[in-house]
Design a protein around this motif. Structure first.
Motif, PDB file in Angstrom:
ATOM      1  N   GLU A  58       0.825  -1.214   0.000  1.00 20.39           N
ATOM      2  CA  GLU A  58       0.000   0.000   0.000  1.00 20.39           C
ATOM      3  C   GLU A  58       0.857   1.261   0.000  1.00 20.39           C
ATOM      4  N   TYR A  59       2.042   1.159   0.526  1.00 21.80           N
ATOM      5  CA  TYR A  59       2.934   2.314   0.593  1.00 21.80           C
ATOM      6  C   TYR A  59       3.540   2.657  -0.767  1.00 21.80           C
ATOM      7  N   ALA A  60       3.408   1.758  -1.746  1.00 23.09           N
ATOM      8  CA  ALA A  60       3.981   1.958  -3.091  1.00 23.09           C
ATOM      9  C   ALA A  60       5.476   2.240  -3.003  1.00 23.09           C
ATOM     10  N   PRO A  61       6.255   1.256  -2.567  1.00 17.32           N
ATOM     11  CA  PRO A  61       7.670   1.493  -2.238  1.00 17.32           C
ATOM     12  C   PRO A  61       8.541   1.947  -3.391  1.00 17.32           C
ATOM     13  N   MET A  62       8.241   1.519  -4.611  1.00 13.45           N
ATOM     14  CA  MET A  62       9.110   1.848  -5.728  1.00 13.45           C
ATOM     15  C   MET A  62       8.725   3.158  -6.414  1.00 13.45           C
ATOM     16  N   ALA A  63       7.640   3.773  -5.984  1.00 10.02           N
ATOM     17  CA  ALA A  63       7.200   5.021  -6.603  1.00 10.02           C
ATOM     18  C   ALA A  63       8.181   6.148  -6.291  1.00 10.02           C
ATOM     19  N   GLN A  64       8.254   7.102  -7.206  1.00 11.50           N
ATOM     20  CA  GLN A  64       9.087   8.279  -6.994  1.00 11.50           C
ATOM     21  C   GLN A  64       8.283   9.339  -6.239  1.00 11.50           C
ATOM     22  N   VAL A  65       8.955  10.401  -5.843  1.00 10.54           N
ATOM     23  CA  VAL A  65       8.346  11.421  -4.980  1.00 10.54           C
ATOM     24  C   VAL A  65       8.449  12.787  -5.635  1.00 10.54           C
ATOM     25  N   ALA A  66       7.322  13.441  -5.828  1.00 14.59           N
ATOM     26  CA  ALA A  66       7.325  14.806  -6.354  1.00 14.59           C
ATOM     27  C   ALA A  66       7.779  15.768  -5.256  1.00 14.59           C
ATOM     28  N   ARG A  67       8.365  16.875  -5.655  1.00 10.10           N
ATOM     29  CA  ARG A  67       8.893  17.825  -4.684  1.00 10.10           C
ATOM     30  C   ARG A  67       7.791  18.398  -3.794  1.00 10.10           C
ATOM     31  N   GLU A  68       6.583  18.571  -4.324  1.00  7.97           N
ATOM     32  CA  GLU A  68       5.505  19.099  -3.491  1.00  7.97           C
ATOM     33  C   GLU A  68       5.125  18.101  -2.394  1.00  7.97           C
ATOM     34  N   ALA A  69       5.116  16.796  -2.730  1.00 14.85           N
ATOM     35  CA  ALA A  69       4.840  15.782  -1.719  1.00 14.85           C
ATOM     36  C   ALA A  69       5.979  15.693  -0.715  1.00 14.85           C
ATOM     37  N   ALA A  70       7.201  15.854  -1.208  1.00 16.96           N
ATOM     38  CA  ALA A  70       8.364  15.815  -0.325  1.00 16.96           C
ATOM     39  C   ALA A  70       8.302  16.930   0.719  1.00 16.96           C
ATOM     40  N   ALA A  71       7.774  18.086   0.319  1.00 16.82           N
ATOM     41  CA  ALA A  71       7.672  19.201   1.263  1.00 16.82           C
ATOM     42  C   ALA A  71       6.842  18.803   2.482  1.00 16.82           C
ATOM     43  N   LYS A  72       5.740  18.085   2.249  1.00 10.22           N
ATOM     44  CA  LYS A  72       4.909  17.637   3.367  1.00 10.22           C
ATOM     45  C   LYS A  72       5.653  16.640   4.234  1.00 10.22           C
ATOM     46  N   PHE A  73       6.336  15.674   3.608  1.00  6.92           N
ATOM     47  CA  PHE A  73       7.126  14.713   4.374  1.00  6.92           C
ATOM     48  C   PHE A  73       8.147  15.433   5.243  1.00  6.92           C
ATOM     49  N   PHE A  74       8.879  16.366   4.644  1.00  7.88           N
ATOM     50  CA  PHE A  74       9.959  17.047   5.358  1.00  7.88           C
ATOM     51  C   PHE A  74       9.434  17.892   6.519  1.00  7.88           C
ATOM     52  N   VAL A  75       8.362  18.623   6.287  1.00  4.73           N
ATOM     53  CA  VAL A  75       7.817  19.478   7.340  1.00  4.73           C
ATOM     54  C   VAL A  75       7.370  18.641   8.536  1.00  4.73           C
ATOM     55  N   ASN A  76       6.623  17.579   8.278  1.00 10.31           N
ATOM     56  CA  ASN A  76       6.145  16.740   9.374  1.00 10.31           C
ATOM     57  C   ASN A  76       7.289  16.035  10.091  1.00 10.31           C
ATOM     58  N   TYR A  77       8.283  15.592   9.325  1.00 14.03           N
ATOM     59  CA  TYR A  77       9.447  14.940   9.929  1.00 14.03           C
ATOM     60  C   TYR A  77      10.211  15.923  10.813  1.00 14.03           C
ATOM     61  N   ALA A  78      10.451  17.120  10.310  1.00 17.80           N
ATOM     62  CA  ALA A  78      11.196  18.122  11.071  1.00 17.80           C
ATOM     63  C   ALA A  78      10.463  18.503  12.357  1.00 17.80           C
ATOM     64  N   LYS A  79       9.150  18.609  12.277  1.00 18.58           N
ATOM     65  CA  LYS A  79       8.358  18.959  13.451  1.00 18.58           C
ATOM     66  C   LYS A  79       8.300  17.813  14.456  1.00 18.58           C
ATOM     67  N   ASN A  80       7.908  16.637  13.960  1.00 18.45           N
ATOM     68  CA  ASN A  80       7.648  15.505  14.852  1.00 18.45           C
ATOM     69  C   ASN A  80       8.904  14.946  15.490  1.00 18.45           C
ATOM     70  N   GLU A  81       9.994  14.884  14.712  1.00 13.98           N
ATOM     71  CA  GLU A  81      11.196  14.225  15.203  1.00 13.98           C
ATOM     72  C   GLU A  81      12.241  15.181  15.782  1.00 13.98           C
ATOM     73  N   PHE A  82      12.231  16.431  15.332  1.00 12.42           N
ATOM     74  CA  PHE A  82      13.282  17.366  15.758  1.00 12.42           C
ATOM     75  C   PHE A  82      12.736  18.649  16.386  1.00 12.42           C
ATOM     76  N   GLY A  83      11.419  18.774  16.435  1.00  8.96           N
ATOM     77  CA  GLY A  83      10.827  19.946  17.067  1.00  8.96           C
ATOM     78  C   GLY A  83      11.105  21.253  16.357  1.00  8.96           C
ATOM     79  N   MET A  84      11.370  21.200  15.057  1.00  6.39           N
ATOM     80  CA  MET A  84      11.663  22.418  14.311  1.00  6.39           C
ATOM     81  C   MET A  84      10.399  23.253  14.113  1.00  6.39           C
ATOM     82  N   GLU A  85      10.579  24.553  14.029  1.00  4.47           N
ATOM     83  CA  GLU A  85       9.476  25.466  13.780  1.00  4.47           C
ATOM     84  C   GLU A  85       9.823  26.390  12.617  1.00  4.47           C
TER      85      GLU A  85
END
Length: 220
Positions: A58-85
């Motif tokens: 379901e995660y579609a492991p071999m799919a590539q990632v558009a930069r707009e989708a990457a922005a969401k991944f990065f923001v949530n990762y930075a917030k959740n794991e590193f407390g960035m604001e």
């Protein structure tokens, strides 16, 4: 190094490599890679980075990632794991923001205000494919809390610290797959956010599964 020159003559080789890799991924249903992939997908779900995937398939492991989708991944990762604001005082406007889907636009702005995604020459290129080198650069900026880190330094640091197993910078100038993204996020969290003593360098993320896309690197 002129990264754009790496594009020449690569298409046929990459297509074959991608087909082979996809075949390997389908055939390996109970090997070590399958366990690593499952753990990475579970990490993404448990940490609020991917709420819809209940399995590797379901995660579609071999799919590539558009930069707009990457922005969401990065923001949530930075917030959740590193407390960035985000620095909301920072003006982040891109000429091509209208090309991004509406849901992605706030994440693009927030990633820019965090100083982790910058775009190039006033453009964000939201529909372009995220390369592994771009991913490693942003991951280093988040993990080290340093928005000035550039691609070469990011690669050297993350390789020396066991986050990526690629042999050379050149080999990262290709699309990052969703499963690589998950594995590297998990690895970065264990190494930097959780100060884990576990050895994360044994997982192999060096498979060449994408095209050489140096012309979309920008400044990220």
């Amino acid at each position: 190094m002129d990264i754009k020159k790496l594009i020449a003559g690569s298409t046929a080789i990459v297509v074959v490599a991608t087909q082979v890799m996809m075949g390997v991924a389908s055939a390996d249903n109970h090997g070590a890679a399958n366990t690593e992939w499952t753990n990475a997908v579970n990490y993404m779900k448990e940490n609020g980075l991917s709420s819809t995937a209940n399995s590797v398939e379901e995660y579609a492991p071999m799919a590539q990632v558009a930069r707009e989708a990457a922005a969401k991944f990065f923001v949530n990762y930075a917030k959740n794991e590193f407390g960035m604001e985000a620095d909301t005082a920072r003006v982040c406007a891109f000429n091509d923001m209208g090309q991004a889907q509406e849901w992605a636009q706030p994440y693009i702005v927030e990633a820019c205000q965090m100083g982790i995604l910058k775009g190039s020459e006033g453009n964000f290129m939201p529909q372009s494919t995220l390369t592994k080198l771009q991913f490693l650069t942003v991951l280093a900026r988040i993990a080290k809390d340093d928005s000035s880190i550039e691609p070469t330094d990011a690669f050297n640091v993350l390789k020396s610290e066991g986050i990526t197993n690629e042999d050379s910078l050149d080999s990262t100038v290709r699309p990052v797959s969703r499963i690589e993204l998950a594995m590297l996020f998990q690895r970065g969290s264990e190494q930097y956010a959780s100060s884990s003593d576990e050895d994360t360098s044994s997982e192999d993320d060096s498979t060449d599964i994408g095209d050489i896309l140096g012309d979309i690197l920008g400044d990220d």
